[in-house]
Design a protein around this motif. Sequence first.
Motif, PDB file in Angstrom:
ATOM      1  N   LYS A  33       1.032  -1.219  -0.114  1.00 39.97           N
ATOM      2  CA  LYS A  33       0.069  -0.004   0.158  1.00 39.97           C
ATOM      3  C   LYS A  33       0.904   1.271   0.013  1.00 39.97           C
ATOM      4  O   LYS A  33       2.014   1.302   0.795  1.00 39.97           O
ATOM      5  CB  LYS A  33      -0.803   0.048   1.377  1.00 39.97           C
ATOM      6  N   SER A  34       0.538   2.131  -0.943  1.00 35.08           N
ATOM      7  CA  SER A  34       1.614   3.213  -1.049  1.00 35.08           C
ATOM      8  C   SER A  34       0.589   4.482  -0.808  1.00 35.08           C
ATOM      9  O   SER A  34      -0.501   4.724  -1.511  1.00 35.08           O
ATOM     10  CB  SER A  34       2.037   3.353  -2.164  1.00 35.08           C
ATOM     11  N   ALA A  35       0.825   5.547   0.128  1.00 31.97           N
ATOM     12  CA  ALA A  35      -0.129   6.711   0.589  1.00 31.97           C
ATOM     13  C   ALA A  35       0.515   7.967   0.139  1.00 31.97           C
ATOM     14  O   ALA A  35       1.642   8.192   0.862  1.00 31.97           O
ATOM     15  CB  ALA A  35      -0.671   6.652   1.737  1.00 31.97           C
ATOM     16  N   GLU A  36       0.066   9.007  -0.523  1.00 37.89           N
ATOM     17  CA  GLU A  36       0.366  10.294  -0.620  1.00 37.89           C
ATOM     18  C   GLU A  36      -0.496  11.079   0.203  1.00 37.89           C
ATOM     19  O   GLU A  36      -1.702  10.596   0.370  1.00 37.89           O
ATOM     20  CB  GLU A  36       0.503  10.545  -1.951  1.00 37.89           C
ATOM     21  N   PRO A  37      -0.249  12.541   0.511  1.00 35.96           N
ATOM     22  CA  PRO A  37      -1.225  13.197   1.147  1.00 35.96           C
ATOM     23  C   PRO A  37      -2.298  13.695   0.147  1.00 35.96           C
ATOM     24  O   PRO A  37      -3.473  13.898   0.898  1.00 35.96           O
ATOM     25  CB  PRO A  37      -0.242  14.539   1.423  1.00 35.96           C
ATOM     26  N   LEU A  47      -4.112   6.825  -2.252  1.00 37.94           N
ATOM     27  CA  LEU A  47      -3.909   5.590  -1.834  1.00 37.94           C
ATOM     28  C   LEU A  47      -4.050   4.515  -2.971  1.00 37.94           C
ATOM     29  O   LEU A  47      -4.836   4.305  -3.443  1.00 37.94           O
ATOM     30  CB  LEU A  47      -4.613   5.152  -0.411  1.00 37.94           C
ATOM     31  N   GLN A  81       9.473  -0.730  11.179  1.00 36.27           N
ATOM     32  CA  GLN A  81       9.433   0.562  10.068  1.00 36.27           C
ATOM     33  C   GLN A  81      10.721   1.110  10.034  1.00 36.27           C
ATOM     34  O   GLN A  81      11.684   1.018  11.000  1.00 36.27           O
ATOM     35  CB  GLN A  81       8.236   1.553  10.831  1.00 36.27           C
ATOM     36  N   ALA A 105       9.491   9.955   4.428  1.00 29.21           N
ATOM     37  CA  ALA A 105       8.798   8.694   4.012  1.00 29.21           C
ATOM     38  C   ALA A 105       8.968   7.721   5.164  1.00 29.21           C
ATOM     39  O   ALA A 105       9.985   7.478   5.693  1.00 29.21           O
ATOM     40  CB  ALA A 105       9.406   8.128   2.524  1.00 29.21           C
ATOM     41  N   GLU A 116       3.982  -1.345   3.477  1.00 30.05           N
ATOM     42  CA  GLU A 116       3.460  -0.129   3.278  1.00 30.05           C
ATOM     43  C   GLU A 116       4.359   1.229   3.269  1.00 30.05           C
ATOM     44  O   GLU A 116       5.400   1.001   4.018  1.00 30.05           O
ATOM     45  CB  GLU A 116       2.370   0.160   4.474  1.00 30.05           C
ATOM     46  N   GLU A 117       4.091   1.955   2.529  1.00 30.79           N
ATOM     47  CA  GLU A 117       4.811   3.362   2.482  1.00 30.79           C
ATOM     48  C   GLU A 117       3.677   4.519   2.457  1.00 30.79           C
ATOM     49  O   GLU A 117       2.971   4.439   1.884  1.00 30.79           O
ATOM     50  CB  GLU A 117       5.660   3.424   1.310  1.00 30.79           C
ATOM     51  N   ARG A 118       4.348   5.563   3.270  1.00 29.03           N
ATOM     52  CA  ARG A 118       3.420   6.858   3.461  1.00 29.03           C
ATOM     53  C   ARG A 118       4.451   7.794   3.285  1.00 29.03           C
ATOM     54  O   ARG A 118       5.742   7.913   3.957  1.00 29.03           O
ATOM     55  CB  ARG A 118       2.833   6.969   4.986  1.00 29.03           C
ATOM     56  N   PHE A 120       5.077  11.998   3.525  1.00 22.91           N
ATOM     57  CA  PHE A 120       4.407  13.222   3.994  1.00 22.91           C
ATOM     58  C   PHE A 120       5.157  14.608   3.526  1.00 22.91           C
ATOM     59  O   PHE A 120       6.477  14.358   3.316  1.00 22.91           O
ATOM     60  CB  PHE A 120       4.623  13.081   5.730  1.00 22.91           C
TER      61      PHE A 120
END
Length: 122
Positions: A33-37, A47, A81, A105, A116-118, A120
Amino acid sequence: MAVIDDVARDFTAMLRLDQFEAAGEKFWAIDVKSAEPAALSQDIPALVSGREAALRKTRARFAEADIDDLRIDGPFVTGDQFALFLDMLITDPATGKTQPFAEIAIFTVRDGRIIEERFFYD
């Protein structure tokens, strides 16, 4: 802890060599899962799920920008993480305009893969 340390170190080394796609292909889990603002475009939501979607997102993210300078602090590892601080100088090839870009990141690792990567950023 050794597995996450190895993943964090090797993944970061590939990013430092401007190998964003190759790093993802090597370390992303199939169901990452990869999430951007925010959404990157109409076709790329904030997402995404799955390796192919994350690869499309990565390509879209850098399709309209050249990274002229990349500095990465980290990896900073805790539990399952690791975090990176990225500072870039990005040029829009269409306009020639260059601007700084910074992000944090955070990556979650399970069984030697990034699940998962998020990201900010402002």
